[in-house]
Design an enzyme around this catalytic site. Structure first.
Site, PDB file in Angstrom:
ATOM      1  N   GLU A   1      -7.682   8.730   5.823  1.00 50.08           N
ATOM      2  CA  GLU A   1      -7.993   9.386   7.100  1.00 50.08           C
ATOM      3  C   GLU A   1      -8.522  10.809   6.965  1.00 50.08           C
ATOM      4  O   GLU A   1      -7.862  11.776   7.387  1.00 50.08           O
ATOM      5  CB  GLU A   1      -6.755   9.374   8.006  1.00 50.08           C
ATOM      6  CG  GLU A   1      -6.209   7.978   8.264  1.00 50.08           C
ATOM      7  CD  GLU A   1      -5.113   7.958   9.331  1.00 50.08           C
ATOM      8  OE1 GLU A   1      -4.546   9.025   9.628  1.00 50.08           O
ATOM      9  OE2 GLU A   1      -4.835   6.881   9.879  1.00 50.08           O
TER      10      GLU A   1
ATOM     11  N   ASN B   1      -7.553   2.038   9.624  1.00 49.95           N
ATOM     12  CA  ASN B   1      -6.264   2.211  10.285  1.00 49.95           C
ATOM     13  C   ASN B   1      -6.504   2.203  11.788  1.00 49.95           C
ATOM     14  O   ASN B   1      -7.288   3.003  12.299  1.00 49.95           O
ATOM     15  CB  ASN B   1      -5.622   3.545   9.892  1.00 49.95           C
ATOM     16  CG  ASN B   1      -5.260   3.598   8.414  1.00 49.95           C
ATOM     17  OD1 ASN B   1      -5.282   2.577   7.721  1.00 49.95           O
ATOM     18  ND2 ASN B   1      -4.913   4.780   7.937  1.00 49.95           N
TER      19      ASN B   1
ATOM     20  N   TYR C   1      -4.695   2.103  15.659  1.00 54.92           N
ATOM     21  CA  TYR C   1      -3.505   2.200  16.512  1.00 54.92           C
ATOM     22  C   TYR C   1      -3.826   2.013  17.987  1.00 54.92           C
ATOM     23  O   TYR C   1      -3.066   1.405  18.727  1.00 54.92           O
ATOM     24  CB  TYR C   1      -2.801   3.545  16.302  1.00 54.92           C
ATOM     25  CG  TYR C   1      -2.148   3.611  14.938  1.00 54.92           C
ATOM     26  CD1 TYR C   1      -0.900   3.057  14.737  1.00 54.92           C
ATOM     27  CD2 TYR C   1      -2.816   4.180  13.851  1.00 54.92           C
ATOM     28  CE1 TYR C   1      -0.301   3.072  13.483  1.00 54.92           C
ATOM     29  CE2 TYR C   1      -2.228   4.194  12.593  1.00 54.92           C
ATOM     30  CZ  TYR C   1      -0.970   3.634  12.421  1.00 54.92           C
ATOM     31  OH  TYR C   1      -0.389   3.638  11.176  1.00 54.92           O
TER      32      TYR C   1
ATOM     33  N   HIS D   1      -2.965  10.973   0.437  1.00 55.43           N
ATOM     34  CA  HIS D   1      -2.467  10.746   1.802  1.00 55.43           C
ATOM     35  C   HIS D   1      -1.885  12.079   2.289  1.00 55.43           C
ATOM     36  O   HIS D   1      -0.712  12.176   2.625  1.00 55.43           O
ATOM     37  CB  HIS D   1      -1.437   9.615   1.821  1.00 55.43           C
ATOM     38  CG  HIS D   1      -1.214   9.002   3.182  1.00 55.43           C
ATOM     39  ND1 HIS D   1      -1.367   7.643   3.440  1.00 55.43           N
ATOM     40  CD2 HIS D   1      -0.839   9.543   4.363  1.00 55.43           C
ATOM     41  CE1 HIS D   1      -1.085   7.395   4.707  1.00 55.43           C
ATOM     42  NE2 HIS D   1      -0.754   8.529   5.296  1.00 55.43           N
TER      43      HIS D   1
ATOM     44  N   GLU E   1      -3.605   0.004   8.048  1.00 58.13           N
ATOM     45  CA  GLU E   1      -2.459   0.407   8.873  1.00 58.13           C
ATOM     46  C   GLU E   1      -2.649  -0.151  10.268  1.00 58.13           C
ATOM     47  O   GLU E   1      -3.731  -0.062  10.838  1.00 58.13           O
ATOM     48  CB  GLU E   1      -2.341   1.938   9.016  1.00 58.13           C
ATOM     49  CG  GLU E   1      -1.906   2.666   7.779  1.00 58.13           C
ATOM     50  CD  GLU E   1      -1.799   4.181   7.989  1.00 58.13           C
ATOM     51  OE1 GLU E   1      -1.621   4.631   9.148  1.00 58.13           O
ATOM     52  OE2 GLU E   1      -1.892   4.913   6.996  1.00 58.13           O
TER      53      GLU E   1
ATOM     54  N   ARG F   1       0.855  -1.186   0.000  1.00 55.87           N
ATOM     55  CA  ARG F   1       0.000   0.000   0.000  1.00 55.87           C
ATOM     56  C   ARG F   1       0.891   1.236   0.000  1.00 55.87           C
ATOM     57  O   ARG F   1       1.722   1.386   0.892  1.00 55.87           O
ATOM     58  CB  ARG F   1      -0.913   0.000   1.219  1.00 55.87           C
ATOM     59  CG  ARG F   1      -1.721   1.275   1.368  1.00 55.87           C
ATOM     60  CD  ARG F   1      -2.683   1.228   2.561  1.00 55.87           C
ATOM     61  NE  ARG F   1      -3.415   2.475   2.653  1.00 55.87           N
ATOM     62  CZ  ARG F   1      -3.257   3.383   3.610  1.00 55.87           C
ATOM     63  NH1 ARG F   1      -2.436   3.161   4.620  1.00 55.87           N
ATOM     64  NH2 ARG F   1      -3.927   4.518   3.595  1.00 55.87           N
TER      65      ARG F   1
HETATM   66  C1  PNW Z   1      -1.735   7.720  10.498  1.00 56.54           C
HETATM   67  N1  PNW Z   1      -4.167  10.788  15.680  1.00 56.54           N
HETATM   68  O1  PNW Z   1      -1.750   8.989  11.059  1.00 56.54           O
HETATM   69  C2  PNW Z   1      -1.263   7.946   9.076  1.00 56.54           C
HETATM   70  O2  PNW Z   1      -2.093   7.398   8.090  1.00 56.54           O
HETATM   71  C3  PNW Z   1       0.166   7.619   8.846  1.00 56.54           C
HETATM   72  O3  PNW Z   1       0.633   8.390   7.778  1.00 56.54           O
HETATM   73  C4  PNW Z   1       0.956   7.828  10.117  1.00 56.54           C
HETATM   74  O4  PNW Z   1       2.330   7.711   9.931  1.00 56.54           O
HETATM   75  C5  PNW Z   1       0.451   6.789  11.115  1.00 56.54           C
HETATM   76  O5  PNW Z   1      -0.947   6.898  11.298  1.00 56.54           O
HETATM   77  C6  PNW Z   1       1.121   6.876  12.475  1.00 56.54           C
HETATM   78  O6  PNW Z   1       0.860   8.098  13.086  1.00 56.54           O
HETATM   79  C7  PNW Z   1      -2.368   9.358  12.229  1.00 56.54           C
HETATM   80  O7  PNW Z   1      -3.621  11.701  16.340  1.00 56.54           O
HETATM   81  C8  PNW Z   1      -1.822  10.431  12.913  1.00 56.54           C
HETATM   82  O8  PNW Z   1      -5.263  10.303  16.048  1.00 56.54           O
HETATM   83  C9  PNW Z   1      -2.414  10.908  14.056  1.00 56.54           C
HETATM   84  C10 PNW Z   1      -3.572  10.310  14.508  1.00 56.54           C
HETATM   85  C11 PNW Z   1      -4.129   9.243  13.823  1.00 56.54           C
HETATM   86  C12 PNW Z   1      -3.520   8.770  12.679  1.00 56.54           C
END
Ligand code: PNW
Length: 450
Positions: free
Chosen positions: A172, A298, A300, A127, A354, A83
């Protein structure tokens, strides 16, 4: 107990797709090379204090000049798919009008290089690196940008569509709208909630109109969108915290998924916005609600929400966190996927586009990177995907963020998400322990296909 490599691999069907992910601005560099136009991130990085370490993307991982080597690296992992994103200002420097042959040629070589190595290409159109020339005319706050995006999408499909396994409109939209236009933490660095909500609407609208246009043009590749969604859980069981969590879920998730899947904005969020609600023209919501061939998620971390409005300090509460101070919470991924399935009965195939973590990797004298925290993070989250699949969520694939350490936006180069280490002095790439684990895991998955 986490599953063993073999047992984990067995929990997925043979046609499940495994991959790694990156984005153009974070790895390419060559910011002023071969006719590329400036993006809003090129500009934002020059704003004093915008980037934690004062860095920028001029060189990044120099992927633009190291394409063949990086393609070999990707292939060496044994992935099914890769991707990446297309830099709009590299292929169309002003965001409208003339195309840049050298920029198009770069993505030709990327896509053909993947295909020669038997790897499927998942391209993202946006992106975050919007051409600065369009920002100068109002950027995503302007409805004209919606139409420029649709033209850009059509140009990309005409050139590359027949060679793609997936074409994603936006990565996002919440981050672009809220972090970019309300909180000012990301490009273009603006701080206005009404503008941010208008941006979110224009992003959704441009997605829907692009899908319509691409299908009218005869699109054969699957078309989708990628959302960052965290399940929102109340910090305590109090009715106030529960209500706050419900609204936060509305703002971060349902604001995007309700229009996409139901053609409506969620009433509770709309009411809460008051005068900050976006202008929506007749027909916009119907345009947004185009059928999706896939949804990219995505993931995290989860959000713990309290009615006080103060962020909950997960670190103080003794919960494990990554180097971003994001709580490590694999069950949140299962919860989120089940929530999507419950809310949207016609949910299309879902890819985790992601997932991964930033960690302070321990580097040995001989250069070996022992990132066992990252390896554990990936293992547990993949198991969480299997749990969701077991319970009926139509999961289709999983991609690690990220192939290699790269420019982590406002955090600069200090935060490392790669399964491959990048030495920013020499730009040497060295697979970490997590990459070795990923290789071994994918070998197991492939063995089951034979
Ligand atoms: C994503 N938040 O970004 C992006 O798609 C990537 O490019 C990035 O490197 C990755 O996650 C890690 O950060 C985010 O604050 C950045 O909620 C910030 C947030 C969420 C996603």
């Amino acid at each position: 107990m986490p599953d063993s490599l073999q047992r984990l691999a067995q929990r997925f069907p043979p046609d499940f797709l495994w991959g790694v992910a990156t984005s153009s601005f974070q790895i390419e560099g060559a910011a002023q090379k071969d006719g590329k136009g400036a993006s809003i991130w090129d500009r934002f990085c020059r704003q004093p204090g915008a980037i934690a370490d004062g860095s920028h993307g001029d060189m990044a991982c120099d992927h633009y000049h190291r394409l063949e080597q990086d393609l070999d690296l990707i292939a060496s992992l044994g992935v099914d798919c890769y991707r990446f994103s297309i830099s709009w200002p590299r292929v169309q420097p002003l965001g409208q009008g003339a195309w840049n042959p050298a920029g198009l040629d770069f993505y030709d070589r990327l896509i053909d290089g993947l295909s020669r190595r038997g790897i499927r290409a998942f391209a993202t159109l946006n992106h975050w690196d919007l051409p600065q020339a369009l920002q100068d005319e109002g950027g995503w706050g302007s409805r004209d940008t919606v139409h420029s995006f649709v033209n850009y999408a059509r140009g990309i499909q005409a050139r590359f569509g027949d060679r793609l396994a997936g074409l994603t409109t936006h990565n996002e939209p919440w981050v672009m709208a809220t972090l970019g236009h309300e909180q000012g933490l990301f490009a273009p660095g603006l701080k206005c909630r009404r503008l941010a909500m208008q941006v979110s609407h224009h992003l959704l609208l441009s997605h829907g109109l692009a899908l319509q246009a691409l299908r009218a043009d005869g699109a054969r590749e699957p078309l989708g969108i990628v959302l960052n969604i965290s399940p929102c859980e109340p910090a305590t069981d109090s009715p106030e915290d529960r209500a706050a969590a419900r609204l936060a879920d509305g703002q971060g998730r349902r604001w995007y998924t309700d229009p996409l899947f139901k053609g409506v904005y969620p009433e509770d969020v709309w009411a809460d916005l008051g005068p900050d609600a976006p202008l929506v023209q007749p027909g916009d919501l119907a345009a947004i609600a185009q059928p999706l061939d896939y949804l990219g998620v995505n993931y995290y971390t989860r959000s713990l929400v309290s009615a006080s409005g103060q962020p909950v300090n997960v670190k103080a509460a003794g919960r494990p966190v990554t180097a971003m101070d994001w709580e490590i919470y694999p069950p949140g991924l299962t919860h989120l996927l089940l929530q999507l399935k419950a809310d949207y009965p016609g949910l299309p195939p879902v890819y985790i586009t992601e997932n991964g973590g930033a960690f302070a990797d321990a580097v040995d004298a001989d250069g070996t990177v022992h990132d066992h925290d990252r390896l554990d993070y990936l293992r547990h989250h993949i198991a969480a995907v299997a749990d969701a699949r077991d319970r009926g969520v139509p999961m289709a694939g999983y991609m690690v963020w990220s192939l290699m350490d790269n420019f982590e936006w406002a955090s600069g180069y200090a935060k490392r998400f790669g399964i491959v280490h990048v030495d920013y002095q020499t730009l040497a790439r060295t697979p970490k322990a997590s990459a070795r684990w990923w290789q071994a895991f994918l070998r197991e998955c492939r063995a089951r296909r034979a």
